[in-house]
Design a protein around this motif. Structure first.
Motif, PDB file in Angstrom:
ATOM      1  N   GLY A 164       3.229 -12.308  -8.488  1.00  0.00           N
ATOM      2  CA  GLY A 164       4.045 -14.241  -9.449  1.00  0.00           C
ATOM      3  C   GLY A 164       4.371 -15.122  -8.477  1.00  0.00           C
ATOM      4  N   LEU A 165       4.632 -14.200  -6.965  1.00  0.00           N
ATOM      5  CA  LEU A 165       6.418 -14.704  -6.370  1.00  0.00           C
ATOM      6  C   LEU A 165       4.945 -16.565  -6.020  1.00  0.00           C
ATOM      7  CD1 LEU A 165       8.204 -12.985  -5.266  1.00  0.00           C
ATOM      8  CD2 LEU A 165       8.264 -14.778  -6.656  1.00  0.00           C
ATOM      9  N   VAL A 166       3.309 -16.167  -4.943  1.00  0.00           N
ATOM     10  CA  VAL A 166       2.449 -16.727  -4.534  1.00  0.00           C
ATOM     11  C   VAL A 166       1.309 -16.462  -5.412  1.00  0.00           C
ATOM     12  CG1 VAL A 166       1.335 -16.861  -1.844  1.00  0.00           C
ATOM     13  CG2 VAL A 166       3.353 -15.634  -2.023  1.00  0.00           C
ATOM     14  N   LEU A 224       2.873 -10.062  -3.136  1.00  0.00           N
ATOM     15  CA  LEU A 224       3.603 -11.014  -3.338  1.00  0.00           C
ATOM     16  C   LEU A 224       3.090 -11.802  -4.326  1.00  0.00           C
ATOM     17  CD1 LEU A 224       5.368 -12.532  -0.257  1.00  0.00           C
ATOM     18  CD2 LEU A 224       6.808 -11.247  -2.472  1.00  0.00           C
ATOM     19  N   VAL A 225       1.577 -11.929  -4.763  1.00  0.00           N
ATOM     20  CA  VAL A 225       0.381 -12.301  -5.474  1.00  0.00           C
ATOM     21  C   VAL A 225       0.984 -12.137  -6.565  1.00  0.00           C
ATOM     22  CG1 VAL A 225      -1.550 -13.241  -6.158  1.00  0.00           C
ATOM     23  CG2 VAL A 225      -0.940 -13.145  -3.356  1.00  0.00           C
ATOM     24  N   THR A 270       1.288  -7.006   7.040  1.00  0.00           N
ATOM     25  CA  THR A 270       1.351  -8.117   6.599  1.00  0.00           C
ATOM     26  C   THR A 270       0.552  -9.123   5.513  1.00  0.00           C
ATOM     27  OG1 THR A 270       2.481  -8.637   9.236  1.00  0.00           O
ATOM     28  CG2 THR A 270       2.013 -11.000   7.620  1.00  0.00           C
ATOM     29  N   TYR A 271      -0.375  -9.076   6.071  1.00  0.00           N
ATOM     30  CA  TYR A 271      -1.503  -9.241   4.678  1.00  0.00           C
ATOM     31  C   TYR A 271      -1.195  -8.634   3.410  1.00  0.00           C
ATOM     32  CZ  TYR A 271      -5.502 -11.832   2.668  1.00  0.00           C
ATOM     33  OH  TYR A 271      -6.042 -12.024   1.656  1.00  0.00           O
ATOM     34  N   ARG A 272      -1.026  -7.438   3.671  1.00  0.00           N
ATOM     35  CA  ARG A 272      -0.627  -6.521   2.347  1.00  0.00           C
ATOM     36  C   ARG A 272       1.068  -7.053   1.221  1.00  0.00           C
ATOM     37  NH1 ARG A 272      -3.421  -2.931   5.455  1.00  0.00           N
ATOM     38  NH2 ARG A 272      -1.462  -1.980   6.661  1.00  0.00           N
ATOM     39  N   GLY A 273       1.492  -7.383   2.250  1.00  0.00           N
ATOM     40  CA  GLY A 273       2.763  -8.241   1.892  1.00  0.00           C
ATOM     41  C   GLY A 273       3.055  -9.171   1.005  1.00  0.00           C
TER      42      GLY A 273
END
Length: 193
Positions: free
Chosen positions: A35-37, A31-32, A24-27
């Protein structure tokens, strides 16, 4: 993002260190990259949980959101994350109202002419935590923000630091294990066919 009406979110958290939380963290790291997070963080991680995740990190988390209040103060945990460079974000700062009835907190509140809630929130601020009080009452919202006109002294802080009972820590640890091991089926959002 479309449903939120934004191009990105500032912070996304892994809510519990359930089995598979590393994936989950890799997901979130992906996203970072997209540029989405803008930043990623953790919630309900113990030192042990973080150490398991740490070797897989590519992007360091900026926050660990954990339950912290004078009735549930895990000093070693708070200090570990602060020294690791994470912001400790304290949720349930009033221990679901239990702190409002603690006589030691009432005495400190009377001494400073503030409410029990303000004592607990001020304690967290003086412990260098970001605090997340929860209320739907406008008057309490105003009161919760009015915590910068006083300062708790060292004696107050020592009293507040000492209110956590072994039984409370045991109950918290049991709850944490139950949450980590629960069936995630009800919480998993699946794409619509």
């Amino acid at each position: 993002m479309e449903a939120l009406g934004v191009d990105y979110v500032d912070l996304a958290l892994v809510h519990w260190p359930h089995p598979g939380h590393e994936e989950t963290y890799r997901g979130l790291e992906a996203l970072v990259d997209e540029g989405l997070v803008k930043a990623v963080g953790l919630s309900n991680y113990t030192v042990e949980d973080y150490r398991k995740l740490e070797s897989t990190l590519r992007i360091a988390p900026v926050v660990n959101q954990i339950e912290v209040n004078p009735l549930l103060f895990r000093k070693d945990c708070v200090e570990f994350f602060q020294q690791a460079g994470l912001v400790v974000q304290a949720y349930k700062p009033l221990r679901r109202g239990a702190a409002l009835n603690a006589e030691e907190i009432t005495a400190i509140a009377a001494k400073h002419g503030i409410s029990n809630a303000q004592v607990c929130l001020r304690w967290a601020i003086q412990r260098n935590m970001v605090v997340l009080p929860k209320t739907a009452t406008p008057a309490r919202m105003v009161e919760n923000l009015d915590i910068f006109g006083c300062e708790l002294d060292d004696a107050d802080m020592r009293v507040l630091d000492s209110l956590t009972k072994d039984e409370t820590l045991e109950d918290w640890a049991s709850h944490l294990e139950d949450r980590k091991n629960q069936d995630l089926g009800a919480y998993v959002t699946r794409p619509k066919p």
